[in-house]
Design a protein around this motif. Structure first.
Motif, PDB file in Angstrom:
ATOM      1  N   LYS A  11       0.849  -1.184   0.000  1.00  0.00           N
ATOM      2  CA  LYS A  11       0.000   0.000   0.000  1.00  0.00           C
ATOM      3  C   LYS A  11       0.887   1.237   0.000  1.00  0.00           C
ATOM      4  N   PHE A  38       1.030   5.567  -0.586  1.00  0.00           N
ATOM      5  CA  PHE A  38       0.267   6.808  -0.630  1.00  0.00           C
ATOM      6  C   PHE A  38       1.059   7.837  -1.419  1.00  0.00           C
ATOM      7  N   ALA A  91       3.628   2.396   2.885  1.00  0.00           N
ATOM      8  CA  ALA A  91       3.318   2.111   4.289  1.00  0.00           C
ATOM      9  C   ALA A  91       3.289   0.614   4.561  1.00  0.00           C
ATOM     10  N   GLY A 125       3.212   0.592  10.036  1.00  0.00           N
ATOM     11  CA  GLY A 125       2.265   0.208   8.988  1.00  0.00           C
ATOM     12  C   GLY A 125       1.169  -0.735   9.442  1.00  0.00           C
ATOM     13  N   SER A 177      -1.592  -0.175  11.261  1.00  0.00           N
ATOM     14  CA  SER A 177      -2.946   0.343  11.063  1.00  0.00           C
ATOM     15  C   SER A 177      -3.303   0.430   9.584  1.00  0.00           C
ATOM     16  N   THR A 178      -2.342   0.837   8.742  1.00  0.00           N
ATOM     17  CA  THR A 178      -2.608   0.864   7.302  1.00  0.00           C
ATOM     18  C   THR A 178      -2.917  -0.547   6.809  1.00  0.00           C
ATOM     19  N   LYS A 231      -6.459  -1.473   7.810  1.00  0.00           N
ATOM     20  CA  LYS A 231      -7.437  -0.697   7.037  1.00  0.00           C
ATOM     21  C   LYS A 231      -7.552  -1.262   5.627  1.00  0.00           C
ATOM     22  N   THR A 232      -6.439  -1.708   5.074  1.00  0.00           N
ATOM     23  CA  THR A 232      -6.484  -2.314   3.750  1.00  0.00           C
ATOM     24  C   THR A 232      -7.233  -3.647   3.816  1.00  0.00           C
TER      25      THR A 232
END
Lengths: 272, 316
Positions: free
Chosen positions: B16, B18, B28, B51, B53-54, B57-58
């Protein structure tokens, strides 16, 4: 040692301190004492009155809080009888404080350097020029193992990591070799590896400069590693007070036992 | 194939990134792969900025991945859209760090708990109160909490309500993002015991994001250790003391012992590097004691060192 001699050696002595916010009593009957260079931890859960106690000592209870009863003797002086001006002389010089997040204490739109210099010039007469204060700030920052202190002085708080900000806060609080340092959850917002770094540095400097410290923390492990004495608070009342080793080895109060049992330990009994 | 050993979620080579304002790309999550099995607690551990939390979320499909697959029962959920995606959300629910921020302050607990069921048309007429009370009972709260507002509860009670809401749709996976780190230790302990009990009763799988290795050592079946978006080590929760990656060892060493004789933990110096300025080779090299030339040049692959124990280190 007779008790009179013992008292003479004490740096701070609070007796039967009670604190109220408006009509609401939040802290009652807290007594504690601290010799020069000693480290005392206040532990307890949120809302137990830890922060109120150290804020009362510093004389900056917020939100309509006031000392309702009891006395606080610092260096033989009764703090409640000091005038506003005398209090200002004491705070920041003889008693200073660090907070959970130094980034929140400093102004985000001014450089760290401008605030550090201002702080030094306000509190001392021995340094008169901005250049002198800047040099002093650089020395203080290097003592906290901060790389590139000059670069940090020209940074803004948001440009630094949490650990670096906290080191800046500690450097500022220790600028004038205070006799007493009040630390309110100084590592609660940090990562575990950074927490271990900061605690080690804080303790090293406190020991070197023989500063007494009151550490407010909910991390029992941190309290265990740094304290000479521990005061356990619950619901604004003292539960247990004494030598750290004694309390950790053989807690007497049921509440302390419960608190210690709830701390997760590596290699403890698994729940699954 | 992916149903083997009860695997219900498989993350494959997930990346992921950004985009930044200056045209650079912040990575991330960097080629992360792991599997979660039915009824287990998979802890994802690491410090801020690693990373984690990322990643969840993914997995939760709150944003799409840059590349890679997320297989839920063998189906790639990153391709889902519209109603298919909405129905998929039923199977995965989330519990957040700050339950005070997770609720609408003007809603009663009764409405908070019934809302997910109403969204999916699962609440029979006249059964709202009964269903809500059953959910409260599951998380050991008294019935009359249904009439309270979130601000009329303690942090631990709010977190119980958050768990009850996550349970309402009978999901297969609950993601707990630092769900206990804002709580006091004794409350944290009771919440963890509650989660363990609910797992035994319902067979739910937890993805438990946490930075406290001592806590996860008490109840995680397996632990994924992340650093700078990469998986550094994957091992059994009961085998944490056998960790072989220097970063995992540093995390273990950072735990303060509750012991008056305890020395201050000796830990690694420095901070996690910026993900915009990632080193070539091993992500951990700048803080590692045993880093050599090879670590600067070649990124270590995650390889199995013993059954179920994976390490990404040249020296492990």
């Amino acid at each position: 040692m007779s008790s009179a001699q013992e008292n003479a050696a004490l740096l701070l002595e609070a007796k039967d301190l009670s604190i109220a916010y408006g009509k609401k009593d939040t802290v009652a009957g807290v007594s504690l004492s601290l010799a020069p260079g000693e480290v005392l931890s206040l532990v307890g859960e949120s809302g137990s009155g830890k922060t109120s106690v150290i804020r009362a000592i510093l004389g900056c209870l917020g939100g309509g809080g006031r000392i309702k009863g009891g006395s606080v003797l610092f260096d033989g002086q009764e703090l409640s009888t000091l005038s506003e001006a005398e209090g200002r002389q004491l705070r920041g010089r003889d008693i200073s404080m660090i907070f959970q997040d130094t980034g929140a204490m400093l102004n985000p739109v001014r450089t760290i350097g401008s605030q550090f210099v201002e702080y030094i010039l306000l509190h001392t007469h021995s340094i008169k020029t901005k250049e002198g204060a800047r040099e002093r700030a650089i020395t203080l920052l290097s003592r906290m193992n901060l790389p590139d202190p000059a670069g940090i002085l020209s940074s803004y708080t948001f440009e630094l990591s949490g650990g670096m900000r906290q080191r800046v806060g500690i450097a500022m609080a220790l600028a004038f070799h205070p006799k007493l340092l009040l630390a309110d959850e100084p590592t609660a917002a940090l990562d575990v590896t950074t927490q271990a770094q900061i605690v080690a540095e804080l303790l090293r400097i406190v020991r070197e400069s023989k500063t007494a410290m009151i550490l407010v923390t909910h991390n029992i492990g941190v309290a265990a590693c740094v304290s000479d004495k521990i005061l356990v608070l619950s619901g604004g009342e003292p539960v247990e007070y004494g030598a750290a080793a004694e309390i950790l080895r053989a807690p007497k109060a049921a509440y302390t036992k419960k608190l210690l049992a709830a701390v997760p330990v590596l290699g403890g009994e698994r729940y699954v | 194939m992916s149903e083997e050993k009860g695997v219900i979620l498989a993350v494959r080579d997930l990346v992921k990134e950004f985009p930044m304002a200056d045209g650079r790309r912040l990575r991330a999550v960097d080629h992360v792969s792991f599997e979660a099995r039915k009824g287990e607690t998979l802890a994802i551990v690491g410090e801020s900025g690693c990373g984690k939390s990322t990643l969840v979320k993914t997995i939760m499909n709150l944003h799409g991945p840059t590349s890679g697959e997320i297989l839920f029962h063998g189906e790639d959920t990153t391709k889902l859209t519209g109603e298919g995606l909405r129905q998929h959300y039923r199977t995965m629910q989330m519990v957040f760090q700050d339950p005070a921020a997770a609720f609408d302050p003007k809603m009663h607990v009764e409405d908070i708990l019934a809302e997910p069921l109403e969204n999916f048309g699962l609440l029979k007429a006249g059964e709202k109160r009964k269903t809500v009370e059953a959910l409260l009972r599951q998380v050991e709260l008294p019935r009359d909490f249904a009439d309270r507002y979130p601000h009329n509860m303690s942090g631990g009670q709010r977190q119980r309500v958050a768990i009850a809401r996550a349970l309402a749709l009978r999901p297969e996976i609950i993601v707990c993002d630092e769900a206990t780190s804002a709580l006091d230790v004794s409350v944290q302990d009771s919440i963890v015991r509650l989660l363990v009990r609910l797992q035994k009763e319902t067979g739910v799988t937890y993805l438990f994001i946490c930075h406290d290795l001592a806590l996860v050592s008490l109840f995680a079946h397996r632990v994924v250790v992340m650093y700078l978006g990469c998986v550094m080590e994957l091992l059994d929760g009961a085998e944490l003391s056998a960790a072989r990656h220097p970063y995992t060892k540093a995390l273990l060493a950072s735990v303060f012992p509750v012991d008056a004789a305890g020395a201050i933990p000796k830990t690694i110096p420095g901070d996690i590097p910026s993900p915009l300025d990632r080193p070539a080779g091993c992500p951990f090299q700048s803080r590692c004691d045993c880093a050599e030339k090879r670590c600067q040049e070649q990124r270590p692959e995650l390889r199995e060192v013993s059954s179920g124990h994976f390490v990404a280190c040249h020296f492990a």
